[in-house]
Design a protein around this motif. Structure first.
Motif, PDB file in Angstrom:
ATOM      1  N   ILE A 238      -1.252   6.198 -24.275  1.00  0.00           N
ATOM      2  CA  ILE A 238      -1.471   5.248 -23.181  1.00  0.00           C
ATOM      3  C   ILE A 238      -0.271   4.333 -23.019  1.00  0.00           C
ATOM      4  N   GLY A 239       0.252   3.814 -24.122  1.00  0.00           N
ATOM      5  CA  GLY A 239       1.410   2.936 -24.048  1.00  0.00           C
ATOM      6  C   GLY A 239       2.623   3.616 -23.430  1.00  0.00           C
ATOM      7  N   ARG A 240       2.861   4.882 -23.782  1.00  0.00           N
ATOM      8  CA  ARG A 240       4.018   5.597 -23.242  1.00  0.00           C
ATOM      9  C   ARG A 240       3.816   5.948 -21.771  1.00  0.00           C
ATOM     10  N   LEU A 241       2.593   6.287 -21.394  1.00  0.00           N
ATOM     11  CA  LEU A 241       2.327   6.584 -19.978  1.00  0.00           C
ATOM     12  C   LEU A 241       2.562   5.354 -19.116  1.00  0.00           C
ATOM     13  N   MET A 242       2.139   4.190 -19.589  1.00  0.00           N
ATOM     14  CA  MET A 242       2.364   2.964 -18.826  1.00  0.00           C
ATOM     15  C   MET A 242       3.846   2.628 -18.755  1.00  0.00           C
ATOM     16  N   THR A 243       4.584   2.923 -19.837  1.00  0.00           N
ATOM     17  CA  THR A 243       6.032   2.693 -19.820  1.00  0.00           C
ATOM     18  C   THR A 243       6.716   3.588 -18.800  1.00  0.00           C
ATOM     19  N   VAL A 244       6.286   4.857 -18.735  1.00  0.00           N
ATOM     20  CA  VAL A 244       6.843   5.783 -17.747  1.00  0.00           C
ATOM     21  C   VAL A 244       6.564   5.292 -16.329  1.00  0.00           C
ATOM     22  N   TYR A 245       5.348   4.817 -16.107  1.00  0.00           N
ATOM     23  CA  TYR A 245       4.998   4.293 -14.780  1.00  0.00           C
ATOM     24  C   TYR A 245       5.905   3.128 -14.395  1.00  0.00           C
ATOM     25  N   VAL A 246       6.051   2.174 -15.300  1.00  0.00           N
ATOM     26  CA  VAL A 246       6.852   0.984 -14.999  1.00  0.00           C
ATOM     27  C   VAL A 246       8.299   1.362 -14.718  1.00  0.00           C
ATOM     28  N   GLU A 247       8.890   2.186 -15.569  1.00  0.00           N
ATOM     29  CA  GLU A 247      10.288   2.549 -15.394  1.00  0.00           C
ATOM     30  C   GLU A 247      10.504   3.391 -14.142  1.00  0.00           C
ATOM     31  N   MET A 248       9.539   4.247 -13.824  1.00  0.00           N
ATOM     32  CA  MET A 248       9.682   5.124 -12.664  1.00  0.00           C
ATOM     33  C   MET A 248       9.628   4.338 -11.358  1.00  0.00           C
ATOM     34  N   PHE A 249       8.650   3.447 -11.220  1.00  0.00           N
ATOM     35  CA  PHE A 249       8.511   2.715  -9.964  1.00  0.00           C
ATOM     36  C   PHE A 249       9.523   1.577  -9.856  1.00  0.00           C
TER      37      PHE A 249
ATOM     38  N   LEU B 196      -3.645  -4.804 -15.341  1.00  0.00           N
ATOM     39  CA  LEU B 196      -4.198  -3.691 -16.116  1.00  0.00           C
ATOM     40  C   LEU B 196      -3.092  -2.907 -16.828  1.00  0.00           C
ATOM     41  N   ILE B 197      -2.026  -2.593 -16.117  1.00  0.00           N
ATOM     42  CA  ILE B 197      -0.930  -1.819 -16.706  1.00  0.00           C
ATOM     43  C   ILE B 197      -0.199  -2.638 -17.764  1.00  0.00           C
ATOM     44  N   GLY B 198       0.004  -3.931 -17.512  1.00  0.00           N
ATOM     45  CA  GLY B 198       0.666  -4.773 -18.496  1.00  0.00           C
ATOM     46  C   GLY B 198      -0.101  -4.869 -19.796  1.00  0.00           C
ATOM     47  N   VAL B 199      -1.432  -4.953 -19.705  1.00  0.00           N
ATOM     48  CA  VAL B 199      -2.260  -4.998 -20.919  1.00  0.00           C
ATOM     49  C   VAL B 199      -2.251  -3.646 -21.625  1.00  0.00           C
ATOM     50  N   LEU B 200      -2.386  -2.554 -20.849  1.00  0.00           N
ATOM     51  CA  LEU B 200      -2.420  -1.227 -21.455  1.00  0.00           C
ATOM     52  C   LEU B 200      -1.088  -0.850 -22.085  1.00  0.00           C
ATOM     53  N   ARG B 201       0.008  -1.401 -21.584  1.00  0.00           N
ATOM     54  CA  ARG B 201       1.300  -1.080 -22.168  1.00  0.00           C
ATOM     55  C   ARG B 201       1.430  -1.615 -23.596  1.00  0.00           C
TER      56      ARG B 201
ATOM     57  N   LEU C 206       2.419   2.233   3.498  1.00  0.00           N
ATOM     58  CA  LEU C 206       3.079   0.962   3.204  1.00  0.00           C
ATOM     59  C   LEU C 206       2.301   0.178   2.158  1.00  0.00           C
ATOM     60  N   TRP C 207       0.991   0.128   2.305  1.00  0.00           N
ATOM     61  CA  TRP C 207       0.151  -0.603   1.353  1.00  0.00           C
ATOM     62  C   TRP C 207       0.253  -0.005  -0.051  1.00  0.00           C
ATOM     63  N   LEU C 208       0.144   1.316  -0.163  1.00  0.00           N
ATOM     64  CA  LEU C 208       0.222   1.964  -1.479  1.00  0.00           C
ATOM     65  C   LEU C 208       1.595   1.769  -2.110  1.00  0.00           C
ATOM     66  N   ALA C 209       2.639   1.939  -1.323  1.00  0.00           N
ATOM     67  CA  ALA C 209       3.991   1.810  -1.868  1.00  0.00           C
ATOM     68  C   ALA C 209       4.266   0.387  -2.340  1.00  0.00           C
ATOM     69  N   LEU C 210       3.909  -0.605  -1.523  1.00  0.00           N
ATOM     70  CA  LEU C 210       4.110  -1.998  -1.921  1.00  0.00           C
ATOM     71  C   LEU C 210       3.303  -2.338  -3.170  1.00  0.00           C
ATOM     72  N   SER C 211       2.074  -1.849  -3.237  1.00  0.00           N
ATOM     73  CA  SER C 211       1.204  -2.166  -4.375  1.00  0.00           C
ATOM     74  C   SER C 211       1.729  -1.528  -5.656  1.00  0.00           C
ATOM     75  N   LEU C 212       2.047  -0.234  -5.604  1.00  0.00           N
ATOM     76  CA  LEU C 212       2.497   0.469  -6.801  1.00  0.00           C
ATOM     77  C   LEU C 212       3.853  -0.049  -7.271  1.00  0.00           C
ATOM     78  N   TYR C 213       4.740  -0.338  -6.322  1.00  0.00           N
ATOM     79  CA  TYR C 213       6.075  -0.817  -6.669  1.00  0.00           C
ATOM     80  C   TYR C 213       6.006  -2.214  -7.286  1.00  0.00           C
ATOM     81  N   THR C 214       5.296  -3.131  -6.645  1.00  0.00           N
ATOM     82  CA  THR C 214       5.211  -4.498  -7.148  1.00  0.00           C
ATOM     83  C   THR C 214       4.399  -4.569  -8.437  1.00  0.00           C
ATOM     84  N   ALA C 215       3.417  -3.679  -8.599  1.00  0.00           N
ATOM     85  CA  ALA C 215       2.605  -3.671  -9.826  1.00  0.00           C
ATOM     86  C   ALA C 215       3.464  -3.401 -11.053  1.00  0.00           C
ATOM     87  N   ALA C 216       4.526  -2.607 -10.905  1.00  0.00           N
ATOM     88  CA  ALA C 216       5.406  -2.336 -12.044  1.00  0.00           C
ATOM     89  C   ALA C 216       6.092  -3.609 -12.522  1.00  0.00           C
TER      90      ALA C 216
END
Length: 414
Positions: free
Chosen positions: A124-135, A112-117, A285-295
């Protein structure tokens, strides 16, 4: 009459193993292999002899000794009187649980994030970029600790959910500073369980898996029939409603027959009962692994989409397909050939990164076999070797399954 004969073959000589290029490479490989194996044998023998001198012979007998420690929320029957081997199995199941949950969530978020970026919407594109770079640029351990701290410090106690006068204490879910209460799925007419010695297998889940397998087979047959009709007539028959019936009706009928119902958590006294109380260590642990790997998955998906020629999109638009349908029917199926190989590495990383669970007290494979068991028995070498072997087997299984899927979606050359 003149006749020709083949040149006589040169007889083999031992010197050819060194001077003949046909055999030299094989000779070098055999010699190197023998040297490596001899070095490993010497190292293992040296370690075993040193351990015997210290009064600690190399042995795995400690696995059958009493563990003597508790594991919160085990997936199978376990008590402090169980063996260390049982604790190892419980830790392995906890690792598989968080790895499976993390892989599913990270894949959905990453796609979802890769498509929205790639969205044309600037915000939307900049918010997804911030998410990816932050995590992506902050260590995973820090995200685990941060989310765990938020869960235990910024959420209310269970008794804070006490309902007002005249209201029920039943909730869909409740996040507290000790656990997260979620609904439990029950069967009033259960088929029982099969005890295989190590653990029990639910007959209800086996029945559901069997029905889903049959539905999948029927769905494949339906698609094959539709493809055959399309090739014969040029018109593909409508199958969406048949697909829904194949997937929904059999499972729904089985659930009704088993008396399926949802048991929501209810506040009684100072705690929630009736549902499942997930420890905050597991949730963090589940949230951190999911959010980190999703980036990382988002970047893989973005690269896979950008690898598809722009002409594919323009051709789809010229046929009247909307952007959403173009992405799901044209772009993503082709991008999968680029996405799957690096995606395998991310699944492996997520599974291995789950060993950071020890930072928040979640007893997975690292916390049981490589933590408490290791400290209690003093069998550092044996415990670490077993833990390494377990992670190796898990990684090979994940790689094998994903490689099979990758072979099915890759481009078939004619």
């Amino acid at each position: 009459m003149a006749t020709t004969t083949d040149a006589p073959r040169e007889s083999f000589r031992l010197s050819m193993l060194i001077y003949d290029t046909r055999y030299r490479s094989l000779t070098i490989q055999v010699v190197v292999f023998i040297l490596v194996m001899a070095g490993m044998a010497w190292l293992v023998d040296n370690v075993i002899r040193n351990l015997q001198v210290l009064g600690r012979p190399f042995s795995f007998d400690f696995l059958w000794n009493r563990a003597g420690y508790d594991i919160p929320s085990p997936l199978i029957e376990y008590s402090s009187d169980s063996t260390h081997a049982r604790a190892w199995l419980v830790g392995l199941l906890n690792t598989l649980l968080v790895a499976a949950m993390g892989c599913v969530t990270a894949t959905v978020l990453g796609v979802l994030i890769g498509v929205l970026r790639l969205s044309r919407n600037w915000l939307i594109g900049r918010l997804m970029t911030v998410y990816v770079e932050m995590f992506r640029n902050v260590p995973l351990l820090l995200w685990i600790l941060l989310i765990y701290t938020v869960l235990i410090e910024a959420t209310p106690a269970p008794n804070a959910y006490r309902p007002a006068e005249g209201e029920s204490g039943v909730y869909a879910f409740a996040v507290t500073n000790r656990y997260t209460a979620v609904p439990d799925l029950l069967f009033s007419r259960s088929l029982g369980e099969i005890d295989i010695g190590i653990f029990k297998i639910s007959n209800d889940l086996l029945a559901i898996a069997l029905v889903l397998g049959l539905s999948f087979y029927a769905y494949r047959r339906l698609r094959a029939h539709a493809t055959a009709v399309q090739q014969a007539t040029g018109v593909r028959p409508v199958t969406w409603w048949k697909s829904i019936l194949i997937w929904v009706v059999p499972v729904a009928a089985l659930l009704v027959a088993l008396g399926f119902h949802v048991n929501f958590p209810e506040l009684r006294g100072f705690n929630f009962v009736g549902g499942i109380n997930l420890p905050n260590s597991l949730v963090a642990l589940w949230l951190a692994l999911s959010l980190y790997t999703a980036a990382f998955i988002a970047e893989i998906v973005r690269a896979g989409i950008m690898a598809i020629s722009r002409g594919q999109t323009e051709a789809a638009y010229s046929l009247g397909l909307r952007p959403g349908r173009t992405m799901s029917l044209v772009i993503l199926p082709q991008a999968l050939r680029v996405i799957i190989p690096p995606l395998i590495s991310q699944f492996l990383n997520l599974t291995k990164n789950s060993s950071l669970a020890i930072a928040v007290g979640y007893l997975d494979l690292r916390g049981t076999l490589g933590g408490i068991t290791l400290n209690q028995t003093g069998r550092e070498l044996e415990a670490v070797m077993l833990m390494m072997l377990t992670y190796l087997v898990l990684s090979l299984i994940i790689s094998g399954v994903m490689n099979v899927y990758n072979a099915r979606v890759k481009l078939k050359e004619r």
